[in-house]
Design an enzyme around this catalytic site. Structure first.
Site, PDB file in Angstrom:
ATOM      1  N   LYS A 181       0.862  -1.187   0.000  1.00 49.23           N
ATOM      2  CA  LYS A 181       0.000   0.000   0.000  1.00 49.23           C
ATOM      3  C   LYS A 181       0.891   1.227   0.000  1.00 49.23           C
ATOM      4  CE  LYS A 181      -4.479   0.822   0.063  1.00 49.23           C
ATOM      5  NZ  LYS A 181      -5.547  -0.037  -0.481  1.00 49.23           N
TER       6      LYS A 181
HETATM    7  P1  NAD Z   1     -13.243   7.338  -3.004  1.00 49.36           P
HETATM    8  O1  NAD Z   1     -12.225   8.389  -2.792  1.00 49.36           O
HETATM    9  O2  NAD Z   1     -13.723   7.105  -4.391  1.00 49.36           O
HETATM   10  O3  NAD Z   1     -14.507   7.577  -2.092  1.00 49.36           O
HETATM   11  C1  NAD Z   1     -14.470   7.776  -0.718  1.00 49.36           C
HETATM   12  C2  NAD Z   1     -15.833   8.330  -0.336  1.00 49.36           C
HETATM   13  O4  NAD Z   1     -15.957   8.313   1.072  1.00 49.36           O
HETATM   14  C3  NAD Z   1     -16.059   9.757  -0.789  1.00 49.36           C
HETATM   15  O5  NAD Z   1     -17.341   9.878  -1.358  1.00 49.36           O
HETATM   16  C4  NAD Z   1     -16.005  10.559   0.502  1.00 49.36           C
HETATM   17  O6  NAD Z   1     -16.815  11.713   0.440  1.00 49.36           O
HETATM   18  C5  NAD Z   1     -16.542   9.539   1.480  1.00 49.36           C
HETATM   19  N1  NAD Z   1     -16.167   9.792   2.857  1.00 49.36           N
HETATM   20  C6  NAD Z   1     -14.984  10.159   3.378  1.00 49.36           C
HETATM   21  N2  NAD Z   1     -15.088  10.304   4.716  1.00 49.36           N
HETATM   22  C7  NAD Z   1     -16.366  10.002   5.032  1.00 49.36           C
HETATM   23  C8  NAD Z   1     -17.101   9.966   6.248  1.00 49.36           C
HETATM   24  N3  NAD Z   1     -16.509  10.239   7.408  1.00 49.36           N
HETATM   25  N4  NAD Z   1     -18.413   9.632   6.205  1.00 49.36           N
HETATM   26  C9  NAD Z   1     -19.009   9.310   5.042  1.00 49.36           C
HETATM   27  N5  NAD Z   1     -18.364   9.336   3.867  1.00 49.36           N
HETATM   28  C10 NAD Z   1     -17.065   9.674   3.857  1.00 49.36           C
HETATM   29  O7  NAD Z   1     -12.613   6.017  -2.374  1.00 49.36           O
HETATM   30  P2  NAD Z   1     -12.944   4.504  -2.723  1.00 49.36           P
HETATM   31  O8  NAD Z   1     -11.948   4.046  -3.719  1.00 49.36           O
HETATM   32  O9  NAD Z   1     -14.394   4.311  -2.987  1.00 49.36           O
HETATM   33  O10 NAD Z   1     -12.540   3.826  -1.330  1.00 49.36           O
HETATM   34  C11 NAD Z   1     -13.459   3.727  -0.259  1.00 49.36           C
HETATM   35  C12 NAD Z   1     -13.040   2.572   0.611  1.00 49.36           C
HETATM   36  O11 NAD Z   1     -13.011   1.389  -0.182  1.00 49.36           O
HETATM   37  C13 NAD Z   1     -11.644   2.695   1.233  1.00 49.36           C
HETATM   38  O12 NAD Z   1     -11.626   2.087   2.485  1.00 49.36           O
HETATM   39  C14 NAD Z   1     -10.792   1.910   0.265  1.00 49.36           C
HETATM   40  O13 NAD Z   1      -9.591   1.458   0.855  1.00 49.36           O
HETATM   41  C15 NAD Z   1     -11.737   0.791  -0.062  1.00 49.36           C
HETATM   42  N6  NAD Z   1     -11.412   0.069  -1.291  1.00 49.36           N
HETATM   43  C16 NAD Z   1     -11.370   0.704  -2.492  1.00 49.36           C
HETATM   44  C17 NAD Z   1     -11.029  -0.019  -3.634  1.00 49.36           C
HETATM   45  C18 NAD Z   1     -11.015   0.608  -4.987  1.00 49.36           C
HETATM   46  O14 NAD Z   1     -10.774  -0.114  -5.967  1.00 49.36           O
HETATM   47  N7  NAD Z   1     -11.291   1.885  -5.144  1.00 49.36           N
HETATM   48  C19 NAD Z   1     -10.721  -1.381  -3.531  1.00 49.36           C
HETATM   49  C20 NAD Z   1     -10.787  -1.999  -2.289  1.00 49.36           C
HETATM   50  C21 NAD Z   1     -11.134  -1.264  -1.170  1.00 49.36           C
END
Ligand code: NAD
Length: 419
Positions: free
Chosen positions: A109
């Site tokens: 990461k």
């Molecule tokens: P992203 O940046 O696209 O979205 C994050 C979202 O969370 C945003 O809409 C933001 O406004 C919201 N957010 C932030 N703080 C918040 C809070 N306190 N309350 C409510 N909403 C809040 O990120 P993502 O890629 O969708 O990642 C989200 C989660 O999924 C993370 O934990 C990430 O590690 C995990 N994840 C993502 C992927 C991927 O392929 N993108 C893969 C596996 C896991």
């Protein structure tokens, strides 16, 4: 910023979860020593000229937790709360996650402590390129392959791929995944995480005898993972009654029109004020009466202080580490069925693997082919974890960790790399 988060160290959580699974596996001490901790940790300084002319120094990290089963693999996060321990935790989870879905990668990461919402595109580009140069000795298609995570996207990956390729003198698309299609990205990668979340929810509903059609869904975090999961659940006939992002939580007990909400979020960048919804607090959102709760934002959202208020039958961890061990214990006592992160959100890294394979082969697959393969991988992994859960009478989280950790332990023994 909206938050329900508790200040727990994510790396402590990762180690605690490891120990819980390793104990049930009766893993010997030597093997634990070999696979539990990160192999490599790099902390770098990233000086960037900001638009107003001054130089700002960002702290940044790349952690390779394991390369036992293949090249290290894991996203890059841009967020003000990024710390080394958070990156170590996320890298650790990547190792077990890749093993749960049985793809030939280890875990890594990266993260930059920055506030991307208050940076211009040129500032983000300069920071990304400088960060890439700083971690250059670690990354490469056969070594360590970054991908998007919170507040990074396909554009970020394009800058990394370009910076890396410039140092080699020829294009190397396989150095990152989650790239734009025009640079060797894969069809289906953008929606892969949310799609994988959806497949595991389908499996959980089937197991619990809970009809997905008409099920009430709450999604906390409306970014990449959250929007796609919400959209697929909506298309399957579920009723998404509440959604939140970092600014607001919106609620309509009769259901929210998700395609229209996504359209508004794309145009305005937030969900606040969506027509026919009322605003609620983050605490109220987690406590809504619903069948399925999808935490899709950051770590430590559901913890010992608020887990008792959760009423969902299924909690699907689209985010990494959204439930603390204290929260886990309460949810288990209350008979909530948790689909753990290293299973639930593994669709992202699975299609990243497909992208890497396509780049290496210079041969690209059709979208339906990718969705079919992803569905097979996710449903097989769900079945494997569920079998351990039911046979060994352990929680789904311990079962998923047992599967992932067990596969890494087996690989390290067979390789014999630590005589
Ligand atoms: P992203 O940046 O696209 O979205 C994050 C979202 O969370 C945003 O809409 C933001 O406004 C919201 N957010 C932030 N703080 C918040 C809070 N306190 N309350 C409510 N909403 C809040 O990120 P993502 O890629 O969708 O990642 C989200 C989660 O999924 C993370 O934990 C990430 O590690 C995990 N994840 C993502 C992927 C991927 O392929 N993108 C893969 C596996 C896991």
């Amino acid at each position: 910023m909206l938050t329900t988060t508790t200040a727990l160290n994510a790396y402590d959580v990762a180690l605690e979860n490891f120990d819980a699974a390793a104990d049930v596996l009766k893993l010997d001490q030597d093997t634990r020593e070999m696979i539990k901790f990160p192999e490599r940790i790099l902390t770098v300084t990233v000086p960037v000229r900001m638009d107003d002319g001054h130089i700002h120094r960002f702290e940044a990290y790349r952690v390779q937790h394991s390369s036992v089963r293949g090249p290290a693999k894991g996203g890059i996060r841009y967020h003000p709360q990024v710390t080394l321990d958070e990156v170590k935790a996320l890298a650790t989870w990547m190792t077990w996650k890749c093993a749960v879905v049985n793809i030939p990668f280890g875990g890594a990461k990266g993260g930059v402590t920055c506030d991307p919402k208050h940076m211009s595109q040129p500032e983000l580009e300069r920071m990304t390129r400088r960060y890439t140069s700083a971690i250059l000795p670690l990354i490469g298609p056969d070594q360590d392959i970054p991908a998007p995570d919170v507040y990074t996207n396909s554009q970020t990956m394009a800058w990394i791929m370009d910076t890396y390729s410039m140092t080699k003198g020829y294009p190397i698309p396989g150095v990152v995944t989650g790239k734009p299609l025009s640079l060797g990205g894969s069809l289906g990668r953008n929606e892969a995480t949310g799609r994988g979340v959806f497949y595991t929810i389908q499996c959980a509903c089937e197991y619990l005898g809970l009809p997905l059609k008409g099920a009430r869904v709450v999604v906390q975090g409306f970014g990449n993972a959250g929007t796609i999961a919400a959209e697929l659940l909506y298309q399957a006939g579920a009723k998404v009654i509440a959604v939140s992002d970092s600014r607001a939580c919106v609620f309509n007990r009769d259901g929210i029109n998700i395609p229209e909400l996504i359209h508004m979020k794309t145009l305005t960048g937030h969900v606040e004020g969506f027509p026919e919804t009322e605003s609620i607090t983050p605490e109220d959102l987690l406590a809504l009466d619903c069948e399925i709760l999808v935490p899709a934002a950051l770590e430590n959202t559901i913890h010992a202080e608020n887990a008792n208020s959760v009423r969902a039958r299924i909690v699907a961890e689209a985010a990494n580490g959204p439930i603390t061990p204290g929260g886990d214990r309460i949810l288990e006592r209350n008979s909530a069925f948790v689909i753990p992160d290293i299973l639930c959100n593994a669709g992202g890294v699975t299609v990243s693997y497909f992208e890497w394979v396509q780049d290496e082969q210079h041969l690209f697959w059709e979208a339906q082919d990718i969705f079919d393969r992803l569905e097979r991988v996710m449903k097989t992994a769900f079945r494997d974890v569920l079998a351990i859960h039911t046979n060994q009478k352990v929680s789904m989280r311990i079962a998923a960790n047992m599967l992932g950790i067990g596969r890494v332990a087996e690989a390290v023994k067979i390789r014999g790399i630590y005589p």
